[in-house]
Design an enzyme around this catalytic site. Structure first.
Site, mmCIF file in Angstrom:
data_model
loop_
_atom_site.group_PDB
_atom_site.id
_atom_site.type_symbol
_atom_site.label_atom_id
_atom_site.label_comp_id
_atom_site.label_asym_id
_atom_site.label_seq_id
_atom_site.Cartn_x
_atom_site.Cartn_y
_atom_site.Cartn_z
ATOM 1 N N TYR A 1 -7.746 -11.287 2.495
ATOM 2 C CA TYR A 1 -9.019 -10.649 2.894
ATOM 3 C C TYR A 1 -9.884 -10.266 1.702
ATOM 4 C CZ TYR A 1 -6.694 -6.110 2.036
ATOM 5 O OH TYR A 1 -6.033 -5.065 1.461
ATOM 6 N N GLU A 2 -9.263 -10.195 0.518
ATOM 7 C CA GLU A 2 -10.051 -9.867 -0.674
ATOM 8 C C GLU A 2 -10.896 -11.056 -1.130
ATOM 9 O OE1 GLU A 2 -7.886 -7.321 -3.755
ATOM 10 O OE2 GLU A 2 -6.242 -8.187 -2.593
ATOM 11 N N HIS B 1 -4.495 -10.114 -1.628
ATOM 12 C CA HIS B 1 -4.625 -10.330 -0.185
ATOM 13 C C HIS B 1 -5.672 -11.403 0.098
ATOM 14 C CE1 HIS B 1 -3.289 -6.086 -0.595
ATOM 15 N NE2 HIS B 1 -2.566 -6.356 0.474
ATOM 16 N N HIS C 1 -8.045 3.406 7.707
ATOM 17 C CA HIS C 1 -7.190 3.250 6.523
ATOM 18 C C HIS C 1 -6.545 4.585 6.141
ATOM 19 C CE1 HIS C 1 -5.610 1.238 3.080
ATOM 20 N NE2 HIS C 1 -6.341 1.885 2.188
ATOM 21 N N ALA D 1 2.612 -2.148 4.307
ATOM 22 C CA ALA D 1 2.252 -1.228 5.381
ATOM 23 C C ALA D 1 1.827 -2.104 6.553
ATOM 24 C CB ALA D 1 1.106 -0.335 4.942
ATOM 25 N N MET E 1 -1.489 -7.669 7.023
ATOM 26 C CA MET E 1 -2.395 -8.586 6.331
ATOM 27 C C MET E 1 -1.822 -9.136 5.020
ATOM 28 S SD MET E 1 -5.823 -6.260 6.796
ATOM 29 C CE MET E 1 -6.059 -5.254 8.267
ATOM 30 N N SER E 2 -0.509 -9.073 4.873
ATOM 31 C CA SER E 2 0.082 -9.545 3.605
ATOM 32 C C SER E 2 1.423 -10.216 3.863
ATOM 33 C CB SER E 2 0.259 -8.345 2.662
ATOM 34 O OG SER E 2 1.268 -7.480 3.159
ATOM 35 N N HIS F 1 -4.687 -0.216 -5.843
ATOM 36 C CA HIS F 1 -3.762 -1.277 -6.247
ATOM 37 C C HIS F 1 -3.909 -1.449 -7.758
ATOM 38 C CE1 HIS F 1 -2.708 -3.111 -2.226
ATOM 39 N NE2 HIS F 1 -3.636 -2.239 -1.920
ATOM 40 N N SER G 1 0.829 -1.211 0.000
ATOM 41 C CA SER G 1 0.000 0.000 0.000
ATOM 42 C C SER G 1 0.855 1.248 0.000
ATOM 43 C CB SER G 1 -0.880 0.076 1.257
ATOM 44 O OG SER G 1 -1.498 -1.136 1.505
ATOM 45 N N ASN H 1 1.079 2.991 11.496
ATOM 46 C CA ASN H 1 0.244 3.372 12.644
ATOM 47 C C ASN H 1 0.626 2.513 13.831
ATOM 48 O OD1 ASN H 1 -1.248 1.343 10.715
ATOM 49 N ND2 ASN H 1 -1.957 0.894 12.775
HETATM 50 N N1 HPA Z 1 -2.988 -3.923 11.302
HETATM 51 C C1 HPA Z 1 -2.965 -4.737 10.240
HETATM 52 N N2 HPA Z 1 -2.568 -4.354 9.041
HETATM 53 C C2 HPA Z 1 -2.166 -3.086 8.892
HETATM 54 C C3 HPA Z 1 -2.166 -2.172 9.959
HETATM 55 C C4 HPA Z 1 -2.594 -2.623 11.237
HETATM 56 O O1 HPA Z 1 -2.623 -1.881 12.243
HETATM 57 N N3 HPA Z 1 -1.703 -0.992 9.473
HETATM 58 C C5 HPA Z 1 -1.438 -1.188 8.157
HETATM 59 N N4 HPA Z 1 -1.706 -2.449 7.805
#
Ligand code: HPA
Length: 274
Positions: free
Chosen positions: A87-88, A85, A249, A115, A213-214, A63, A32, A237
């Site tokens: 989750y997709e 991903h 996000h 990220a 998540m990747s 993406h 990302s 974050n």
């Molecule tokens: N958790 C999971 N995936 C992420 C996060 C998070 O806090 N930040 C960016 N991708």
């Protein structure tokens, strides 16, 4: 999946028909906010995923969903601009497919970027982290099911999933650039929800420094087929519950944008060392 090798062969053939089977030094998967690096590749051959036989197609806004093959820092690189991903809704074997195609193309090195949320409370949002190892408690594996011996063994080692020699290069690249590169353990969560504060505390107790998540499915696939892998996280974050504020996000994108130039410089320096 007896026809996996046939599908991989067809994808490879399509890509080689566009690239003239040039030898590729390294593959990059851009997470990302990092997709812009692919636009800096010179003499690019651009292949939309939709065009490659059996390739999954990316659904996430932002993406781009294409391979960009060309020159970066004097090296020939193949870049996934947009990744798949779990989750997709993709199955793990679909996420594995592009990495297996890279291997079929004879690529021996893979740099994964993402990220991630920061779990280590001594660090800050905006820090960059070298992935030294990972934790995946999610039950799904990209290597579940029939094993294709031509690609790799049924049971395979993960002790050097993130290649020691590439890690040395990464440290050197960061030092040259004056980047305070963190090093730590990335823990995979399948998402798409961010973690709960309790999950972040649990991740920390288990030894994680970052959550995301990747990356892990791709790293497992690369280990299986014998590619040397390196991973970098942009800690966009603090993990849920560390600060007294909800997570969104937007924050991920904002921080990604803020440190993009530094992250890009690090990846470039890494590619030039390879
Ligand atoms: N958790 C999971 N995936 C992420 C996060 C998070 O806090 N930040 C960016 N991708």
């Amino acid at each position: 999946m007896e026809d996996l090798m046939r599908k991989l062969g067809e994808a490879k053939k399509h890509i080689e028909s566009k690239t003239g089977a040039a030898k590729i030094d390294v593959a990059l998967v851009l997470g990302s906010g990092l997709g812009g690096l692919a636009d800096e590749i010179s003499d690019p051959v651009i292949i939309p995923y939709a065009e490659i036989p059996h390739f999954p197609v990316s659904t996430v806004p932002g993406h781009a969903g294409r391979l960009v093959i060309g020159k970066l820092e004097g090296k020939t690189v193949l870049c996934m601009q947009g990744r798949f991903h779990f989750y997709e809704g993709y199955e793990m074997d679909q996420i594995a497919f592009p990495v297996q195609v890279m291997r079929m193309l004879g690529i021996g090195k893979l740099i994964l970027t993402n990220a991630a949320g920061c779990v280590n409370t001594s660090w800050n949002a905006g820090d960059l982290m070298l992935i030294t190892d990972h934790i995946k408690l999610a039950p799904q594996s990209p290597m579940r099911g029939h094993n294709e011996e031509e690609l790799g063994p049924r049971f395979f080692d993960m002790t050097r999933a993130y290649d020691p020699a590439l890690k040395v290069m990464a440290r050197r690249a960061a030092e040259k650039l004056g980047i305070n590169l963190r090093e730590g353990v990335y823990m995979f969560f399948s998402g798409p929800n961010f973690e709960t504060p309790a999950e972040i505390r649990a991740a920390r107790i288990l030894g994680a420094d970052a959550v995301g998540m990747s990356t892990v499915p791709e790293a497992i696939t690369a280990s299986h087929c014998g590619m040397k892998t390196l991973g970098f996280s942009c800690l966009t974050n603090m993990g849920a519950g560390i600060l007294d504020q909800p997570l969104g996000h937007e924050e991920v994108l904002e921080t990604g944008l803020r440190v993009k130039n530094q992250f890009t410089a690090l990846i470039r320096a890494m590619v030039s060392e390879i």
